[in-house]
Design a protein around this motif. Structure first.
Motif: not given
Lengths: 436, 481
Positions: A45, A49, A355-364, A373, A375
Motif C-alpha cells: 500500500e 504508485y 500525472s499526480v496521485n495524491t492521497k491525503p489520509q486522516l486516521e483519528i 486536509h 488537495c
C-alpha cells in the motif's frame, strides 16, 4: 545471483566482520527484517504508485571501505552557498568521510562517527533512539539501510546551546566506474533547549546509476528547536529513498522544508512523531519535476500526546512525463485530545503526459480535535493568465510569474537567506527555461 | 467530559425497532456452497440454461479468488459453507394480486412501515418487496407497464426479458470484478430489474425493500437498472433484518446503466441489524454498487444513508464514459457501538468534460470506526474533467475513530480536482448556544447533527428523507458528547 541476494550476502559479510559491537544487534534485527520483507512492490500500500523494485534489477556496489576517487575539486563544485560558515559533513557513497568534512571548533555540538558514539558515553542515547524509524516503516527499504549501518554520523547538540553554524550534509555518490548503492545513516540528538539548522543535499558524479537509500533520525528533547532543509537536485539517473524521522520526545518545535527539483525516482519519507504534549511542527514541500522523473512524498504526523499542532503544505508543478505522488497521513491517537492538524497539497499539471496521485489520509481516534486536509490538482488559472496577458505580459513571462508565485508559498519558509536565494535561483532558471 | 461519556454509554443501548422475526415457513436450500447448490437455486427459479452456465462460471472463478483484506475493518473469518444460500417464504403459488399474499408476510411489511396495500392506494411509490431470497410482491406493475417501464423481480426478468438481462447483466460489474461480486453472481437469488424505455420519465419513485428473515441465511440480491436515451428514474432501496446473535452476510450487486441524456437517481436507506451494544451479531454488508454513464450527457447520482450493519463495506461508483456525463455521490454514514464502516465512492472519469461531486458525512459514536475511502481517477483523455470532494467527519465520544483515505489520480492537465476534509466534534459553544435558548443537550445534538447531514438529506426523495432523518436521530440517541 539476483541483486537482492547479492546485497544480502554483502550484508552478512559485514555483520560477520563485527567491527563495532554497539551496532551489532540492531543490524542483525534489521537483516532479519529485510530477509522477511524484501524490496516492496507496488502491491504494498505504501508503495502503490512508486515502482522501487525495478531499481533492483541491476547490480550495485556498496561502499565497504574501498578507496574512492573523489577529489577536493569535486566537492568544491557542489558546495552550497553559505558553506564558509557551516559545519560541512560529506558522505561519499554513503560513508562519512572525515577528510572532506569540515567541522568548526565549537562548544555547542559534537559530531562523531556513529560507530564511535555507540560505544562511548553517548551509547545510551544511541540505543534509545537509533532505529526508531523502523517502527514506522513496514518495508524492507528502511531495514536495508539499518542492516547496512556503516560509516554513519552521530551529532549531539548540547543542552541549552544554539548552534552558531548550520550543519550542511552532502551526500556525494561517485558512479563513474560502477552502479552505486549508497546508504548514509545519521542520528542527530538535540538536548533540552538546544537549536540547530540542518541542510541536506545530494549529488551524483558520474554517469552510472546511483541509488541512495538514506535515513536520518532527529531526536528533539524538551524545548529543542530544529530547522531542517532537504534540497534534491540530483542527476536524472540518480534515485533516492530518503527517510527523515523526527522524534519529538519533549515539547519542541520542528520546521522542515523539502525541495525536490530533479532525479530519477525520488521517494521521501518524512515522519514527525509527537511524543510529548504541546509539540509544534511545520512541514513544507515543493516539487518541480520534468522529463521522466518520479517524485513521491510520503509524510506522517503521528500525534501521540494531546495539544500538539502541525501544519503541512506541499506544492508541486509537474511537466513533461513527470509523475508525482503525495501521501500525507495524519494519525491522532486516542490520548491526543486537542490536536490541531492541517494539511494541504496543491498540484499544477503543465503537460498532458504528467500525472499526480495524491492521497491525503486522516486516521483519528480522539474526538476533541481539529483536523482538516485538502488537495487540489489543476492547471494554471486562466483568469490570472488573461489578466497578465491583457496587460501586455508575454505568455512565457505570465506563466513563469504565476508559477513563481505558486512556488513562493514554500520558498518563504526557507529561513537561511543564502539557501533561499540559491533555491530561488534554481527555480527561476527552471521556470524560465522550461515553459513556453 | 467523563460524565458525559458514561451517560453516552448508558444511553447508547436502544432497541432495534425492526428486530422481530416473522414466523413463516421457509423453503430453504441445505447449508453450504457447491455446484449442486447453484443448480438447485437455478432450478428453483426456473432459469434458462445460459443463466445456470453464467452462475457456474462465476462460482468457478470465485473458487480461485481470495477474500480481500485491505479494508479498514476487522471481522472473524466467514465460513462460506455454513451459510444457507437460498431461503424463500413458502407460498403455494405465485400471487396474482396483493390479496393472495400470505397475511403473515403482509403484516411483516406493515410492521416495517411498508404497508403494501397502503402503498398501492396512497403514495406514489411502486414497491418491490424482497424477503430473504425472493421477491414477494411488486406493486404498480400495470400502471408502469402502460408507459413501457419494466419493473419486476430479477427472476421474472430472467424468464420474461432474457434479451435485456443477457445484454446488461454483468456489464457494469463483471463476474470477475471482486470476491463478493463473484459470489453474488454465482448464488444471487433475486432482486429488482428495472428498464425505462427511451424518452420516458418514470412517473413515480421505484422502490425495493429488502428483508432478511430466516436464520443462518445470506442474502445475495442483484439489482439492474437500465435507463434508455432521455429517460429518468428515481429508485429507492431500504433494508432491515431481525436481531440475531450470529453475523449474517449480505453481498449484493447493483448495476446501473444510463444511456444518452438519461438520469438515474439511486437512494439507499440502509438499516440492517447493527448488532447489539457489545458488537455481537449484526449484518455484514459487503456490497458492490456501480453505475456507468454510457451515453453523453447522462447522469447517475447515488445517495446513501447508512445507519445499520455490523460492518458496511461498499463503494457506490460511477464510470463516467459518456462526454459531459455527471456522477454524484452523497453519503451519510453513522456508526455507533461496535459498528464498522469502510465506505466511499469511485469516480472514473473517462469521457470528456465529465463532472463528479462527492459529499460524504461520517458520524462516529461509541466504539465504532468509520472510514471514508474514495477514488477519483481522471484518465488521460478525460479533457476538462472536474471533481469536487468533501468529506466531513464528526466524532461523538473519545473511543471511536474517523478515517479518511482519498485516492486521487490525475493523468490529464486540464482536469480540476479538489478535495477537502475536516474532522471535528460538536462544539461546546454550539451546545451552549442551544442550551442557553432552552434547548436541552440531546435535542441540541440532534439539531446539530441534522444540520451536519442536511446537504445529503436534501438529496433524498421526500418519502425517504423523513424516514432517514428519524433513523439518524434514533441511531445516535443518547450519544451526547
Amino acid at each position: 545471483m539476483s541483486t537482492v541476494d547479492n546485497i544480502k550476502e554483502q550484508l552478512s559479510r559485514l555483520q560477520s566482520e563485527q567491527r563495532d559491537s554497539g551496532l551489532k544487534n540492531i543490524r542483525q534485527n534489521a537483516l532479519n527484517a529485510f530477509d522477511k520483507m524484501g524490496i516492496p512492490n507496488t502491491r504494498h500500500e505504501e508503495w502503490k504508485y512508486t515502482r522501487i523494485s525495478a531499481l533492483f534489477n541491476q547490480d550495485y556496489q556498496i561502499q565497504n571501505g574501498q578507496p574512492v576517487a573523489i577529489s577536493a575539486q569535486d566537492i568544491d563544485a557542489i558546495r552550497l552557498p553559505g558553506h564558509e560558515n557551516a559545519h560541512e559533513l560529506v558522505f561519499v557513497n554513503g560513508v562519512f568521510s572525515q577528510p572532506f568534512s569540515k567541522i568548526h571548533p565549537n562548544q555547542e555540538l559534537v559530531i562523531i562517527p556513529l560507530e564511535e558514539a555507540a560505544n562511548n558515553e553517548y551509547a545510551s542515547i544511541v540505543s534509545e533512539n537509533l532505529g526508531h524509524s523502523s517502527r514506522y516503516a513496514k518495508d524492507g527499504i528502511n531495514a536495508l539501510n539499518t542492516a547496512w549501518m556503516y560509516g554513519g554520523v552521530f551529532i549531539d547538540v548540547k543542552r541549552a546551546k544554539i548552534a552558531s553554524h548550520p550543519i550542511y550534509i552532502y551526500h556525494v555518490t561517485d558512479s563513474r566506474t560502477a552502479n552505486i548503492l549508497a546508504q548514509p545513516r545519521s542520528l542527530v540528538h538535540l538536548n533540552e533547549g538546544s537549536q540547530v539548522q540542518v541542510v541536506e543535499t545530494f549529488a551524483t558524479i558520474g554517469m552510472q546509476s546511483s541509488f541512495t537509500n538514506q535515513v536520518i533520525e532527529l531526536v528533539l528533547e524538551e524545548d529543542a528547536r530544529l530547522e531542517y532543509y532537504k534540497i534534491q537536485n540530483d542527476a536524472v539517473h540518480a534515485s533516492q529513498v530518503s527517510t527523515t524521522h523526527v522524534r519529538q520526545r519533549g515539547k519542541s518545535f520542528a520546521h522542515t522544508v523539502t525541495i525536490s527539483l530533479n532525479g530519477n525516482v525520488v521517494r521521501n519519507n518524512l515522519n514527525i512523531i509527537m511524543e510529548a504534549p504541546y509539540c509544534e511542527s511545520h512541514l513544507y514541500g515543493l516539487y518541480l519535476q520534468k522529463g521522466n522523473s518520479h517524485i513521491d512524498n510520503h509524510t506522517l504526523v503521528d500525534n501521540v500526546k494531546p495539544n500538539c499542532y502541525s501544519n503541512e503544505l506541499y506544492k508541486g508543478i509537474m511537466d513533461e512525463n513527470a509523475t508525482g505522488v503525495f501521501n500525507g497521513k495524519i494519525f491522532v491517537r486516542q490520548d491526543a485530545q486537542k490536536t490541531n492538524a492541517y494539511q494541504s497539497n496543491k498540484n499544477i499539471l503543465l503537460s498532458n503526459n504528467a500525472s499526480v496521485n495524491t492521497k491525503p489520509q486522516l486516521e483519528i481516534f480522539a474526538d476533541d480535535v481539529k483536523c482538516s486536509h485538502g488537495c487540489t490538482i489543476g492547471s494554471l488559472d486562466k483568469e490570472a493568465m488573461f489578466y497578465l496577458r491583457s496587460r501586455g505580459v508575454t505568455e512565457k513571462s505570465a506563466r513563469s510569474l504565476l508559477m513563481h508565485a505558486f512556488a513562493d508559498d514554500i520558498m518563504e519558509h526557507i529561513k537561511p537567506e543564502a539557501i533561499r536565494q540559491y533555491v530561488d535561483k534554481l527555480i527561476s532558471e527552471r521556470l524560465e527555461f522550461d515553459t513556453i | 467530559m467523563n460524565d458525559g461519556i458514561s451517560t453516552i454509554e448508558q444511553q447508547v443501548l436502544r432497541d432495534y425497532k425492526y428486530g422481530f422475526v416473522t414466523n413463516i415457513e421457509a423453503d430453504e436450500a441445505p447449508r453450504g456452497l457447491n455446484e449442486d447448490i447453484i443448480r438447485f437455486i437455478s432450478a428453483k427459479k426456473q432459469e434458462p440454461e445460459w443463466m445456470l452456465e453464467w452462475r457456474l462460471k462465476a462460482y468457478r472463478h470465485w473458487l480461485k479468488m481470495e477474500e480481500p483484506k485491505w479494508a479498514n475493518i476487522k471481522y472473524d473469518p466467514i465460513n462460506y459453507q455454513d451459510i444457507i444460500y437460498y431461503s424463500a417464504p413458502k407460498q403455494k403459488k405465485a400471487p396474482k394480486s396483493l390479496d393472495e399474499i400470505d397475511p403473515e408476510l403482509k403484516r411483516t411489511f406493515e410492521k416495517l412501515g411498508i404497508s403494501l396495500e397502503e402503498q398501492k392506494r396512497l403514495t406514489g411509490v411502486a414497491v418491490d418487496a424482497v424477503i430473504d431470497s425472493v421477491s414477494i410482491a411488486t406493486t404498480f406493475k400495470e400502471q408502469l407497464a402502460e408507459q413501457g417501464i419494466i419493473f419486476c423481480s430479477m427472476s421474472e426478468a430472467i424468464r420474461e426479458h432474457p434479451e435485456l438481462v443477457k445484454k446488461y447483466l454483468g456489464s457494469v460489474v463483471p463476474v470477475t470484478d471482486n470476491y463478493f461480486s463473484a459470489l453474488n453472481s454465482a448464488v444471487f437469488s433475486d432482486g429488482s430489474f428495472c428498464y425505462i424505455p427511451e424518452g420516458v420519465r418514470c412517473p413515480m419513485e421505484l422502490s425495493t425493500y429488502f428483508r432478511i428473515n430466516a436464520e443462518n441465511t445470506g442474502q445475495f440480491e442483484r439489482t439492474l437498472i437500465v435507463a434508455e436515451k432521455g429517460s429518468y428514474v428515481s429508485y429507492l432501496e431500504g433494508c432491515t433484518a431481525p436481531m440475531r446473535d450470529e453475523n449474517q452476510l449480505h453481498a449484493a450487486v447493483v448495476e446501473l446503466v444510463a444511456m444518452e441524456n438519461a438520469e438515474i437517481k439511486y437512494s439507499t436507506v440502509q438499516n440492517w441489524y447493527p448488532g447489539d451494544k457489545d458488537g455481537v451479531g449484526g449484518i455484514y454488508n459487503f456490497v458492490t454498487k456501480r453505475g456507468i454513464c454510457l451515453g453523453d450527457h447522462s447522469k447517475i447520482s447515488w445517495t446513501q444513508v447508512e445507519t445499520g450493519s455490523a460492518i458496511t463495506w461498499k463503494y457506490p461508483s460511477v464510470i463516467l464514459k459518456g462526454d459531459y456525463s455527471v456522477g454524484e455521490f452523497y453519503s451519510v454514514a453513522v456508526t455507533n457501538n461496535h459498528q464498522q464502516a469502510d465506505t466511499g465512492t469511485k469516480m472514473q472519469h473517462i469521457g470528456k468534460h465529465t463532472r463528479s461531486r462527492i459529499v460524504s458525512k461520517g458520524i462516529s459514536a461509541g466504539f465504532s470506526n468509520n472510514s471514508y475511502r474514495g477514488l477519483v481517477n481522471v484518465s488521460k483523455n478525460a479533457v476538462n474533467a472536474r471533481n469536487f470532494s468533501q468529506c466531513d467527519s464528526l466524532l461523538l465520544g473519545d473511543k471511536c475513530g474517523a478515517h479518511t483515505f482519498p485516492y486521487i489520480e490525475v493523468k490529464n492537465n486540464t482536469a480540476i480536482v479538489e478535495h477537502e476534509a475536516t474532522t471535528s466534534k460538536i462544539g461546546e459553544d454550539q451546545l451552549f448556544y442551544c442550551n442557553q435558548r432552552g434547548i436541552d443537550t440531546e435535542t441540541a445534538v440532534a439539531l446539530i447533527i441534522n444540520g451536519f447531514a442536511k446537504e445529503v438529506m436534501n438529496q433524498l426523495p421526500m418519502e425517504f428523507a423523513v424516514e432517514a432523518q428519524k433513523l439518524l436521530a434514533i441511531s445516535l440517541e443518547g450519544s451526547v458528547g
